[in-house]
Design a protein around this motif. Structure first.
Motif, PDB file in Angstrom:
ATOM      1  N   LEU A 311       4.214   8.501  -4.021  1.00 24.48           N
ATOM      2  CA  LEU A 311       3.123   7.850  -3.289  1.00 24.48           C
ATOM      3  C   LEU A 311       3.335   7.968  -1.788  1.00 24.48           C
ATOM      4  O   LEU A 311       4.441   7.894  -1.273  1.00 24.48           O
ATOM      5  CB  LEU A 311       3.049   6.368  -3.679  1.00 24.48           C
ATOM      6  CG  LEU A 311       2.738   6.047  -5.143  1.00 24.48           C
ATOM      7  CD1 LEU A 311       2.649   4.540  -5.340  1.00 24.48           C
ATOM      8  CD2 LEU A 311       1.455   6.735  -5.587  1.00 24.48           C
ATOM      9  N   ILE A 312       2.242   8.192  -1.089  1.00 26.12           N
ATOM     10  CA  ILE A 312       2.230   8.211   0.374  1.00 26.12           C
ATOM     11  C   ILE A 312       1.528   6.948   0.837  1.00 26.12           C
ATOM     12  O   ILE A 312       0.365   6.706   0.484  1.00 26.12           O
ATOM     13  CB  ILE A 312       1.476   9.454   0.909  1.00 26.12           C
ATOM     14  CG1 ILE A 312       2.206  10.736   0.473  1.00 26.12           C
ATOM     15  CG2 ILE A 312       1.324   9.391   2.414  1.00 26.12           C
ATOM     16  CD1 ILE A 312       1.420  11.998   0.782  1.00 26.12           C
ATOM     17  N   LYS A 313       2.229   6.158   1.621  1.00 25.45           N
ATOM     18  CA  LYS A 313       1.667   4.891   2.108  1.00 25.45           C
ATOM     19  C   LYS A 313       1.428   4.990   3.608  1.00 25.45           C
ATOM     20  O   LYS A 313       2.379   5.046   4.385  1.00 25.45           O
ATOM     21  CB  LYS A 313       2.600   3.740   1.766  1.00 25.45           C
ATOM     22  CG  LYS A 313       2.797   3.572   0.250  1.00 25.45           C
ATOM     23  CD  LYS A 313       3.731   2.414  -0.093  1.00 25.45           C
ATOM     24  CE  LYS A 313       3.903   2.300  -1.608  1.00 25.45           C
ATOM     25  NZ  LYS A 313       4.800   1.190  -1.988  1.00 25.45           N
ATOM     26  N   ILE A 314       0.172   5.065   3.991  1.00 23.33           N
ATOM     27  CA  ILE A 314      -0.195   5.182   5.400  1.00 23.33           C
ATOM     28  C   ILE A 314       0.013   3.851   6.107  1.00 23.33           C
ATOM     29  O   ILE A 314      -0.502   2.817   5.675  1.00 23.33           O
ATOM     30  CB  ILE A 314      -1.664   5.627   5.550  1.00 23.33           C
ATOM     31  CG1 ILE A 314      -1.909   6.944   4.832  1.00 23.33           C
ATOM     32  CG2 ILE A 314      -2.026   5.737   7.028  1.00 23.33           C
ATOM     33  CD1 ILE A 314      -1.107   8.111   5.367  1.00 23.33           C
ATOM     34  N   GLY A 315       0.805   3.893   7.133  1.00 25.66           N
ATOM     35  CA  GLY A 315       1.082   2.675   7.898  1.00 25.66           C
ATOM     36  C   GLY A 315       2.098   1.778   7.227  1.00 25.66           C
ATOM     37  O   GLY A 315       2.391   0.680   7.702  1.00 25.66           O
ATOM     38  N   GLY A 316       2.673   2.244   6.137  1.00 24.78           N
ATOM     39  CA  GLY A 316       3.629   1.423   5.403  1.00 24.78           C
ATOM     40  C   GLY A 316       5.055   1.755   5.720  1.00 24.78           C
ATOM     41  O   GLY A 316       5.360   2.619   6.488  1.00 24.78           O
TER      42      GLY A 316
END
Length: 316
Positions: A311-316
């Protein structure tokens, strides 16, 4: 060589083209990547000296070549760089030899040696007496590249240099250019809108959006850890799980395994590409795709699986 840009600003007709560009270019092959109108070609012209910034500084190896405050602006022919253009920019009335020799200085023998060395590097030494009109598009681009290599510059700037070539030739030239740069002491700064070109050729990628730098990093860093939604969608394909949680389609599986997460997809289309099918569909209202060895019928449902580690979490 280290190229530094500090606080670069450029406006055209009261329109902001580049905003506060601050970069350190140290890699052998750096690509400036972005959509048309993002400012990447303007940035290249600022490096070359063909365009003057409104604000900021440009420094080559601790030598200031432009400073608005200090009123320094070194001429393009004194910056020890060369350019390769999209349209080749060859003189039609000159031979290949004369085109490559055009900007060289030194004795007749020195220029001859430099030209023939450059032509040998691009496998065109037997074409020295031909005119550009007698060459294919790929050969003309090689002449343009030889002309850039001949004076042995510290930096070679490429402005959409391969976009005029067909797909097969463009892919071959990508390999050839990287190999040639690695054989010389020159550093490359390559401008393109083509994500595949940037990923396959670069040591470092600078992704630009609307006159600003969105992210800088290696191809692997840019792809696996995009800084924002623009970079994630511009580099490769992406599926949304939530607004800020994404997964690449190559990590989608059709078989449940331990610790995999599941979604149900409604199939819209199966697209055959020769190597596999691209399955287009919808998951929880988001457009999705994944790759499969078999096609799926339109309006059928299938379960798809993926691992949390992908998973790619933007801003995470």
């Amino acid at each position: 060589m280290t190229i530094q840009l500090k606080g670069i600003q450029k406006n055209y007709d009261n329109k902001v083209v580049l905003t506060n560009i601050t970069l350190n270019l140290t890699q052998k092959f750096t690509t400036i990547l972005g959509e048309s109108g993002c400012g990447k070609t303007t940035l290249l012209k600022l490096l070359s000296g063909l365009v003057e910034p409104d604000e900021g500084e440009i420094i080559f190896n601790q030598q200031t070549v432009f400073s608005k405050i200090e009123k320094i602006n070194v001429r393009p022919n004194q910056r020890d760089l060369a350019m390769v253009f999209q349209d080749f920019a060859l003189w039609p009335h000159m031979t290949v030899f004369e085109n490559v020799a055009y900007s060289l200085s030194g004795s007749k023998q020195e220029k001859h040696d430099q030209v023939m060395t450059a032509l040998r590097m691009v496998n065109l030494e037997d074409f020295a007496k031909r005119k550009p009109s007698e060459l294919s598009g790929g050969q003309q681009q090689r002449v343009s590249l030889a002309r850039a290599l001949a004076p042995r510059p510290k930096v070679i700037l490429f402005d959409e240099a391969l976009s005029a070539l067909d797909a097969v030739l463009r892919e071959k030239m990508q390999i050839d250019i990287v190999q040639l740069i690695n054989q010389t002491e020159s550093q490359a700064v390559f401008v393109t809108h083509d994500q595949h070109e940037a990923m396959s050729m670069s040591d470092e990628i600078i992704v630009m959006e609307k006159g600003q730098v969105s992210q800088t990093g290696s191809p692997k860093q840019i792809y696996e850890t995009p800084a924002n939604h623009y970079v994630a969608h511009f580099i490769g394909k992406i599926n949304h799980i939530e607004a800020d949680v994404l997964v690449r389609p190559e990590f989608i599986q059709r078989v449940s395994r331990e610790n995999t997460l599941k979604r149900t997809m409604r199939v819209l289309r199966s697209q055959f590409t020769g190597q596999h099918y691209i399955i287009h569909g919808v998951v929880d209202g988001y457009p999705w795709l994944f790759y499969s060895e078999e096609s799926y019928a339109t309006d059928t449902f299938c379960d798809v699986y993926f691992e949390e580690k992908h998973l790619i979490k933007i801003g995470g």
